[in-house]
Design an enzyme around this catalytic site. Structure first.
Site, PDB file in Angstrom:
ATOM      1  N   SER A 215      26.872  -6.324  53.992  1.00 14.83           N
ATOM      2  CA  SER A 215      27.789  -5.430  53.272  1.00 14.83           C
ATOM      3  C   SER A 215      29.163  -6.076  53.287  1.00 14.83           C
ATOM      4  CB  SER A 215      27.850  -4.067  53.980  1.00 14.83           C
ATOM      5  OG  SER A 215      28.916  -3.272  53.495  1.00 14.83           O
TER       6      SER A 215
ATOM      7  N   TYR B 177      28.935   1.188  61.489  1.00 16.92           N
ATOM      8  CA  TYR B 177      28.370   0.424  60.382  1.00 16.92           C
ATOM      9  C   TYR B 177      29.076  -0.916  60.233  1.00 16.92           C
ATOM     10  CZ  TYR B 177      26.786  -0.492  55.564  1.00 16.92           C
ATOM     11  OH  TYR B 177      26.241  -1.044  54.431  1.00 16.92           O
TER      12      TYR B 177
END
Length: 268
Positions: free
Chosen positions: A150, A163
């Protein structure tokens, strides 16, 4: 299902790809793209219905649903991999896509949430890669590991500390393993999507609406503005990057973390 290793047409003909988190969003798009390029695809995930629906859509002679494939459970990984090998032979392309991204302020991030996110998003990559690596080495040169990280693995975002930490770990693991395997003929790369139009984005939208009172549409527009192109990334665009990295033409691309984000993060 009996083993059928008959080649099909396309640049990935004869290859067996295993995609984790294949039931929806980016994973579904990746599996569809790989199958379209000729690969046989094992669709790994926890929920049966979306995996079986996708296998039926691709064609059960070229796609296998592997429900109950929990990337945090070594026993489940080994069991699923055994089933995949029996159907399509050794794995030559591994796409580590399974992940989750719950939103919470750092001070409200409990240890349970922290451990769960790191288990799925980082330790899961470790466990599945270790399990599949003997297959990949045997299929080299030309074997591939592609980790779906990501832009949160290249930058920082508020309210997703766990995350961000996990995806930074995925990028670090990608780079370390790429060097370790460089002479083996196995390449290891990551794609780093920006805000992508998938159900995983719903958590970020709920956080924005809860803190600002904006509508879901306004919250989605706020996320889209993070992309210099002023839009959300589409799952197929991420899948196309994965497909390129899995292709024979990307054999010299190794250890890279490639943003797919319209220019939001410019990796140097």
């Amino acid at each position: 299902m009996a083993a059928d290793h008959t080649p099909t047409a396309g640049p990935l003909a004869g290859r067996h790809a295993l995609v984790t988190g294949a039931g929806g969003g980016i994973g579904r798009a990746i599996a569809t793209a790989l199958a379209g390029a000729g690969a046989r695809v094992s669709l790994a995930g926890r929920r049966a219905e979306p995996l079986r629906d996708l296998a039926a859509e691709i064609g059960t002679e070229r796609a296998l649903a592997l429900p109950g494939f929990d990337v945090t459970d070594p026993t489940a990984v080994a069991r699923g991999l055994e089933t995949a090998r029996a159907a399509f032979g050794p794995v030559g392309i591994l796409v580590n896509n399974a992940g989750e991204a719950p939103s919470a302020a750092f001070e409200a991030t409990g240890l349970e949430l922290w451990n769960r996110v790191l288990a799925v998003d980082l330790t899961g990559v470790f466990l599945v890669t270790q399990a599949v690596l003997p297959d990949l080495k045997a299929q080299a040169p030309g074997a591939r590991i592609v980790n779906v990280a990501s832009t949160a693995g290249l930058s920082g975002y508020p309210y997703v500390a766990a995350y961000c930490a996990a995806k930074h770990g995925v990028v670090g693991l990608t780079r370390a393993l790429a060097l370790e395997l460089a002479r083996s003929g196995v390449t290891v790369n990551a794609v780093c999507p920006g805000f992508t139009d998938t159900p995983l984005l719903d958590g970020a939208i709920r956080t924005i609406t809860g803190k600002t009172g904006r509508t879901a549409e306004e919250a989605a527009a706020t996320l889209a503005r993070a992309n210099p192109q002023g839009r959300l990334v589409q799952p197929r665009e991420v899948a196309d990057a994965v497909l390129w990295l899995a292709s024979p033409g990307a054999s010299s691309v190794n250890g890279q973390a490639i943003p797919v984000d319209g220019g939001e993060v410019m990796a140097g």
